[in-house]
Design a protein around this motif. Structure first.
Motif, mmCIF file in Angstrom:
data_model
loop_
_atom_site.group_PDB
_atom_site.id
_atom_site.type_symbol
_atom_site.label_atom_id
_atom_site.label_comp_id
_atom_site.label_asym_id
_atom_site.label_seq_id
_atom_site.Cartn_x
_atom_site.Cartn_y
_atom_site.Cartn_z
ATOM 1 N N THR A 7 0.830 -1.203 0.000
ATOM 2 C CA THR A 7 0.000 0.000 0.000
ATOM 3 C C THR A 7 0.869 1.259 0.000
ATOM 4 O OG1 THR A 7 -1.633 -1.227 1.274
ATOM 5 C CG2 THR A 7 -1.928 1.143 1.160
ATOM 6 N N LEU A 10 2.442 1.815 -3.378
ATOM 7 C CA LEU A 10 1.467 2.325 -4.344
ATOM 8 C C LEU A 10 1.255 3.822 -4.186
ATOM 9 C CD1 LEU A 10 -1.274 -0.448 -4.414
ATOM 10 C CD2 LEU A 10 0.239 0.253 -6.257
ATOM 11 N N TRP A 11 1.138 4.250 -2.926
ATOM 12 C CA TRP A 11 0.865 5.671 -2.699
ATOM 13 C C TRP A 11 2.087 6.526 -2.990
ATOM 14 C CZ3 TRP A 11 -3.590 8.054 -2.672
ATOM 15 C CH2 TRP A 11 -4.737 7.265 -2.515
ATOM 16 N N VAL A 14 1.768 7.003 -6.603
ATOM 17 C CA VAL A 14 0.739 8.023 -6.835
ATOM 18 C C VAL A 14 1.332 9.408 -6.636
ATOM 19 C CG1 VAL A 14 -1.423 9.008 -5.978
ATOM 20 C CG2 VAL A 14 -1.205 6.532 -6.220
ATOM 21 N N PHE A 40 -13.132 5.341 -9.112
ATOM 22 C CA PHE A 40 -13.050 4.530 -7.903
ATOM 23 C C PHE A 40 -14.422 4.365 -7.248
ATOM 24 C CE2 PHE A 40 -12.668 4.835 -3.219
ATOM 25 C CZ PHE A 40 -12.165 3.578 -2.967
ATOM 26 N N MET A 47 -17.281 -3.901 -6.696
ATOM 27 C CA MET A 47 -16.244 -4.654 -6.010
ATOM 28 C C MET A 47 -16.779 -5.326 -4.757
ATOM 29 S SD MET A 47 -12.894 -2.347 -6.362
ATOM 30 C CE MET A 47 -13.005 -2.206 -4.602
ATOM 31 N N VAL A 51 -16.212 -9.165 -3.929
ATOM 32 C CA VAL A 51 -15.527 -9.660 -2.727
ATOM 33 C C VAL A 51 -16.431 -10.616 -1.972
ATOM 34 C CG1 VAL A 51 -14.634 -8.993 -0.472
ATOM 35 C CG2 VAL A 51 -14.038 -7.657 -2.475
ATOM 36 N N LEU A 52 -17.668 -10.197 -1.783
ATOM 37 C CA LEU A 52 -18.644 -11.037 -1.095
ATOM 38 C C LEU A 52 -18.790 -12.362 -1.835
ATOM 39 C CD1 LEU A 52 -20.147 -10.097 1.391
ATOM 40 C CD2 LEU A 52 -22.179 -9.789 -0.013
ATOM 41 N N TYR A 131 -12.297 -7.861 -9.890
ATOM 42 C CA TYR A 131 -11.587 -6.775 -10.547
ATOM 43 C C TYR A 131 -11.863 -6.676 -12.042
ATOM 44 C CZ TYR A 131 -8.803 -6.540 -6.310
ATOM 45 O OH TYR A 131 -8.402 -6.417 -5.031
ATOM 46 N N ASP B 50 -14.990 -11.032 4.747
ATOM 47 C CA ASP B 50 -15.049 -10.321 3.467
ATOM 48 C C ASP B 50 -15.027 -8.812 3.671
ATOM 49 O OD1 ASP B 50 -15.079 -12.548 2.007
ATOM 50 O OD2 ASP B 50 -17.187 -12.502 1.450
ATOM 51 N N LEU B 53 -11.527 -7.774 4.343
ATOM 52 C CA LEU B 53 -10.750 -7.763 3.098
ATOM 53 C C LEU B 53 -11.095 -6.540 2.257
ATOM 54 C CD1 LEU B 53 -8.902 -9.364 1.074
ATOM 55 C CD2 LEU B 53 -11.005 -10.328 0.153
ATOM 56 N N PHE B 54 -12.374 -6.251 2.195
ATOM 57 C CA PHE B 54 -12.875 -5.153 1.372
ATOM 58 C C PHE B 54 -12.297 -3.819 1.846
ATOM 59 C CE2 PHE B 54 -16.352 -2.140 0.245
ATOM 60 C CZ PHE B 54 -16.187 -2.226 -1.120
ATOM 61 N N TRP B 56 -9.626 -3.359 3.550
ATOM 62 C CA TRP B 56 -8.182 -3.334 3.290
ATOM 63 C C TRP B 56 -7.896 -3.013 1.825
ATOM 64 C CZ3 TRP B 56 -5.323 -6.498 0.012
ATOM 65 C CH2 TRP B 56 -3.954 -6.305 0.080
ATOM 66 N N MET B 57 -8.782 -3.461 0.944
ATOM 67 C CA MET B 57 -8.576 -3.265 -0.493
ATOM 68 C C MET B 57 -8.743 -1.808 -0.917
ATOM 69 S SD MET B 57 -10.653 -6.385 -2.215
ATOM 70 C CE MET B 57 -11.113 -5.436 -3.662
ATOM 71 N N LEU B 58 -9.659 -1.094 -0.238
ATOM 72 C CA LEU B 58 -10.069 0.227 -0.727
ATOM 73 C C LEU B 58 -8.915 1.195 -1.010
ATOM 74 C CD1 LEU B 58 -13.404 0.824 1.193
ATOM 75 C CD2 LEU B 58 -13.068 0.256 -1.214
ATOM 76 N N PRO B 59 -7.978 1.388 -0.043
ATOM 77 C CA PRO B 59 -6.904 2.346 -0.356
ATOM 78 C C PRO B 59 -6.070 1.917 -1.555
ATOM 79 C CG PRO B 59 -6.492 1.216 1.734
ATOM 80 C CD PRO B 59 -7.888 0.884 1.330
ATOM 81 N N ASN B 60 -5.871 0.606 -1.733
ATOM 82 C CA ASN B 60 -5.091 0.142 -2.882
ATOM 83 C C ASN B 60 -5.819 0.394 -4.191
ATOM 84 O OD1 ASN B 60 -3.147 -0.733 -1.175
ATOM 85 N ND2 ASN B 60 -3.684 -2.891 -1.301
ATOM 86 N N VAL B 61 -7.129 0.150 -4.176
ATOM 87 C CA VAL B 61 -7.894 0.363 -5.410
ATOM 88 C C VAL B 61 -7.937 1.841 -5.763
ATOM 89 C CG1 VAL B 61 -10.129 0.056 -6.534
ATOM 90 C CG2 VAL B 61 -9.267 -1.696 -4.995
ATOM 91 N N LEU B 62 -8.115 2.678 -4.734
ATOM 92 C CA LEU B 62 -8.104 4.125 -4.990
ATOM 93 C C LEU B 62 -6.756 4.536 -5.581
ATOM 94 C CD1 LEU B 62 -9.357 6.918 -4.839
ATOM 95 C CD2 LEU B 62 -8.597 7.104 -2.481
ATOM 96 N N ALA B 63 -5.670 4.008 -5.010
ATOM 97 C CA ALA B 63 -4.336 4.301 -5.544
ATOM 98 C C ALA B 63 -4.241 3.835 -6.991
ATOM 99 C CB ALA B 63 -3.267 3.620 -4.692
ATOM 100 N N PHE B 108 -5.449 -4.543 -8.271
ATOM 101 C CA PHE B 108 -6.016 -3.212 -8.129
ATOM 102 C C PHE B 108 -5.252 -2.178 -8.945
ATOM 103 C CE2 PHE B 108 -4.117 -5.021 -4.322
ATOM 104 C CZ PHE B 108 -2.858 -4.456 -4.393
#
Lengths: 165, 186
Positions: A7, A10-11, A14, A40, A47, A51-52, A131, B50, B53-54, B56-63, B108
């Protein structure tokens, strides 16, 4: 731990890109950041469904069954089964490799394991749902899925040509 | 920059689209099956993990979305179409395969970037090559996730066997597209 590093990396990317755009023009930066954020927000509900979905498919599919398939498989049929199992394997990046490692220790053929992890890398159904389907146009997804069909077999065959490590 | 920047892809913004509908159908049936087989406790267990996980994913997807939007601006459109456009031939496929090896991050990042490239006029074959390369021989994936489980020898062996796959996928897509264009499509 690795999650945090990814993470952060990635930032940092960015930030570097934003700096590059800002040096060109600030309104352009504001515009493109807004564009990215809107995209987003549009993705979030889809998404969430993905995920679900992958979570429930993972729960519905017994893992020992997958390992048993791989362990008992052999020959071209085994490779085909392994490839199918790989495509259906849910879970994050760890599950596929963990099952592959378990199957390898449990006596599965190495080409089967290659076919398994290749098919899993190509298809991993949950990743497709979470995705790829929300983000890419349907036509591209279909083309990729069709073009990828022979690849696990080719990988297994090439692995046999290369010989065991 | 042009006024009309078609940001990620030329997807139609419909309120109902069939991929989402299929997705919802699959999710509902899998969820119903888990509820029926394992009961409510396990059902909510899955939902909670889930949700975790979701989040945790959000900041990566936004990036990932921001990286895609910014890269779209920094990479001139004609560069993209020259490198990986419709007429880029084998060179475009090789460039995409190479890019897939080094692009960092997870799904992501790769999918938003792929979508942005499509919007900028990249060839579908090149985009498929990029994704295939990233999933099968991507460095970050092999080093971070695969190595600890399968060991260096096996990973190297698998990597070598998978090396031509991305290029093959791109060539297959090219062949399919040529077939389509030669066929019924006007």
């Amino acid at each position: 731990m690795i999650d945090v590093i990814v993470t952060a990396a990635l930032w940092i990317i960015v930030a570097a890109l934003a700096l590059g755009v800002a040096r060109r023009s600030t309104p352009l930066l504001r515009e493109s950041t807004k564009e990215g954020s809107v995209e987003f927000l549009r993705l979030v509900p889809r998404m969430a469904i993905g995920v679900l979905g992958s979570g429930f498919i993972a729960a519905a599919l017994p893992q020992d069954f997958v390992v048993a398939w791989l362990g008992s498989s052999s020959g071209v049929l085994g490779i085909a089964l392994a490839g199918f199992a790989g495509a259906m394997t849910p879970g994050g990046p760890v599950v596929g490799f963990a099952i592959a490692a378990a199957a390898l220790k449990g006596g599965a053929g190495a080409p089967q394991v290659i076919a398994y992890s290749t098919a899993w890398a190509l298809y991993a159904f949950p990743r497709l749902l979470t995705y790829e389907v929300p983000i890419l146009p349907a036509r591209v997804v279909w083309l990729r899925v069709i073009a990828s069909l022979p690849l696990p077999f080719i990988a297994a065959w090439l692995a046999m040509l290369l010989g065991k490590p | 920059m042009q006024a009309d920047k078609p940001q990620p892809a030329r997807r139609k913004r419909k309120t109902f689209d069939w991929p989402t509908a299929v997705l919802i159908a699959i999710v509902v049936s899998a969820a119903a099956y888990v509820f029926w087989r394992d009961g409510a406790a396990r059902f909510f267990d899955v939902i909670w993990s889930d949700a975790d996980l979701f989040v945790w994913m959000l900041p990566n997807v936004l990036a990932g979305c921001l990286i895609a939007a910014l890269v779209t601006i920094l990479l001139p459109r004609d560069t993209v179409s020259r490198w990986v456009g419709r007429d880029s031939g084998l060179k475009g496929i090789l460039i995409s395969a190479g890019a897939g090896i080094i692009v960092p991050g997870g799904p992501f990042t790769i999918y938003p970037i792929a979508a942005a490239f499509l919007g900028m006029g990249a060839d579908v074959a090149a985009v498929v090559t990029l994704i295939t390369s990233w999933t099968t021989i991507g460095m970050s994936r092999a080093l971070v996730w695969e190595l600890p489980f399968l060991g260096f020898d096996f990973v190297l062996w698998r990597w070598l066997a998978a090396l031509p796959l991305a290029i093959l996928a791109g060539l297959i897509v090219r062949a399919i597209e040529r077939y389509w264009r030669a066929g019924a499509k006007p």
